[in-house]
Design a protein around this motif. Structure first.
Motif, mmCIF file in Angstrom:
data_model
loop_
_atom_site.group_PDB
_atom_site.id
_atom_site.type_symbol
_atom_site.label_atom_id
_atom_site.label_comp_id
_atom_site.label_asym_id
_atom_site.label_seq_id
_atom_site.Cartn_x
_atom_site.Cartn_y
_atom_site.Cartn_z
ATOM 1 N N THR A 39 -9.693 4.242 -1.279
ATOM 2 C CA THR A 39 -11.051 4.159 -0.751
ATOM 3 C C THR A 39 -11.048 3.565 0.652
ATOM 4 O O THR A 39 -10.169 2.770 1.007
ATOM 5 C CB THR A 39 -11.955 3.312 -1.667
ATOM 6 N N THR A 40 -12.048 3.977 1.443
ATOM 7 C CA THR A 40 -12.284 3.352 2.744
ATOM 8 C C THR A 40 -13.577 2.544 2.738
ATOM 9 O O THR A 40 -13.997 2.036 3.781
ATOM 10 C CB THR A 40 -12.363 4.422 3.854
ATOM 11 N N ASP A 41 -14.217 2.429 1.581
ATOM 12 C CA ASP A 41 -15.457 1.677 1.414
ATOM 13 C C ASP A 41 -15.109 0.233 1.044
ATOM 14 O O ASP A 41 -14.549 -0.007 -0.035
ATOM 15 C CB ASP A 41 -16.298 2.323 0.313
ATOM 16 N N ASP A 90 -10.359 1.848 -5.389
ATOM 17 C CA ASP A 90 -11.602 1.469 -6.056
ATOM 18 C C ASP A 90 -11.326 1.118 -7.515
ATOM 19 O O ASP A 90 -10.165 1.085 -7.960
ATOM 20 C CB ASP A 90 -12.658 2.579 -5.931
ATOM 21 N N THR A 100 -16.165 0.646 7.787
ATOM 22 C CA THR A 100 -15.223 1.143 6.790
ATOM 23 C C THR A 100 -13.862 0.484 7.008
ATOM 24 O O THR A 100 -13.637 -0.184 8.018
ATOM 25 C CB THR A 100 -15.068 2.672 6.884
ATOM 26 N N ASP A 125 -7.522 3.951 5.617
ATOM 27 C CA ASP A 125 -6.836 4.497 4.442
ATOM 28 C C ASP A 125 -5.609 3.648 4.129
ATOM 29 O O ASP A 125 -4.929 3.148 5.040
ATOM 30 C CB ASP A 125 -6.381 5.941 4.710
ATOM 31 N N ARG A 136 -8.697 4.942 -7.303
ATOM 32 C CA ARG A 136 -8.660 5.965 -6.246
ATOM 33 C C ARG A 136 -8.646 5.294 -4.879
ATOM 34 O O ARG A 136 -9.343 4.293 -4.672
ATOM 35 C CB ARG A 136 -9.889 6.874 -6.355
ATOM 36 N N ALA A 142 -16.412 -0.928 -2.389
ATOM 37 C CA ALA A 142 -15.657 -0.372 -3.509
ATOM 38 C C ALA A 142 -14.287 -1.035 -3.612
ATOM 39 O O ALA A 142 -13.778 -1.276 -4.713
ATOM 40 C CB ALA A 142 -15.510 1.146 -3.331
#
Length: 329
Positions: A209-211, A203, A195, A198, A207, A214
């Motif tokens: 995201t930590t992905d 995304d 990951t 923050d 929003r 995304a």
């Protein structure tokens, strides 16, 4: 974890690129840049790029045998056409040509068009500083940041780099992305299955995201909020508008093999300190010494120099996964 010497790493990278259609000369230039970034601890611009570059060679998104051309239409101006090849041979051409021109007229600039990912932007300016020059580099990249208050990306992460010589010491090198982090760090996190922290990215719906997957489909968070976006506008105008290259919103991605060549641009400015004062490098050293005299303070790039020396002595730690990805590319 396997270790590779820098020479072994360069041979590994160059071999993969040649297998996929790069000329030997271009592969050697790219390998020097990627292994140099890896050795400096800049892994987002290092070996993780090899599989993507190889895919782009196969798809003809980057022209493997392109030879950059250099013109000098005015005394202090160099026009370099990367010919939709890798940026590194064009950057090498700029670093080779700029010192003589800068010493002749005091200040020289090289514009690079029809270019590609410039990697660790500090490398070309550091090379110029080692030749005794003050240097700046501006590069635009595919769209990744929205204008302040907007939601559609029109700016890249758009790196800026600066270097100046210090007598008897390595140059001062400033290399920064106008996003909070370079996009290559997110790509590297995705490849490692990790990951991201923050605050790095948003995304596709805006929003946080930590992905990393995304994040790569969304937008990057700008450094310094509105100030970072204003600087990105400046870089787009200098690196793309001035050079006749594609703006971020017109360029295809550096991260996949889809679409045509990105066609981005770079602008490098080199100044001969002797044209402006009798003791420029000594004055640079005075400020550097004032900074280093403070406990806990260090010059930009100091960590990079230490990491580079360790890599030259001990080799690079390379994961089995990275070796496998390069071998399979």
């Amino acid at each position: 974890m396997p270790k590779l010497s820098l020479d072994e790493a360069r041979d590994l990278v160059a071999g993969a690129l040649v297998r996929n259609g790069a000329s030997a000369a271009n592969a050697a230039s790219v390998a020097r840049a990627l292994v140099g970034a890896e050795a400096d601890g800049l892994k987002g611009h290092g070996l993780s790029r090899v599989p993507t570059y190889c895919g782009q060679l196969r798809a003809k998104k980057v022209v493997g045998d392109a030879a950059p051309s250099v013109e000098r239409p005015r005394p202090g101006a160099l026009l370099i056409d990367a010919a939709h090849g890798f940026a590194y041979p064009a950057l090498d051409a700029a670093v080779t040509a700029l010192p003589a021109v800068a010493r002749e007229v005091g200040i020289a600039a090289a514009s690079i068009r029809r270019s590609h990912h410039c990697g660790a932007a500090g490398q070309p300016v550091e090379a110029l500083a080692e030749a005794g020059l003050v240097a700046l580099l501006f590069a635009n990249t595919p769209a990744a940041m929205a204008p302040w208050g907007g939601s559609t990306p029109v700016f890249g992460t758009d790196p800026i780099a600066f270097a100046c010589p210090l007598p008897g010491k390595p140059p001062i090198v400033v290399d920064l992305s106008l996003s909070k982090v370079a996009r290559g760090n997110i790509l590297a996190a995705k490849q490692r299955g990790e990951t991201i922290p923050d605050g790095w990215a948003f995304d596709a719906e805006g929003r946080p995201t930590t992905d990393p997957a995304a994040a790569l489909k969304g937008t990057m968070a700008p450094m310094g909020d509105a100030k970072g976006v204003a600087l990105a506008l400046m870089v787009e105008l200098l690196a793309a508008g001035l050079t006749g290259s594609r703006y971020a919103s017109e360029a295809s991605s550096f991260l996949d093999d889809e679409g045509g060549p990105p066609g981005v641009g770079q602008l490098i400015i080199a100044l001969d300190p002797a044209a402006f004062s009798a003791n420029g490098p000594e004055r640079f050293a005075a400020l550097a010494e004032a900074i280093e005299a403070q406990d806990g303070a260090r010059l930009p790039g100091a960590r990079r120099v230490a990491v580079r020396r360790a890599a030259a002595q001990n080799g690079l730690d390379v994961t089995d996964a990275t070796l496998r990805q390069i071998a399979e590319a």
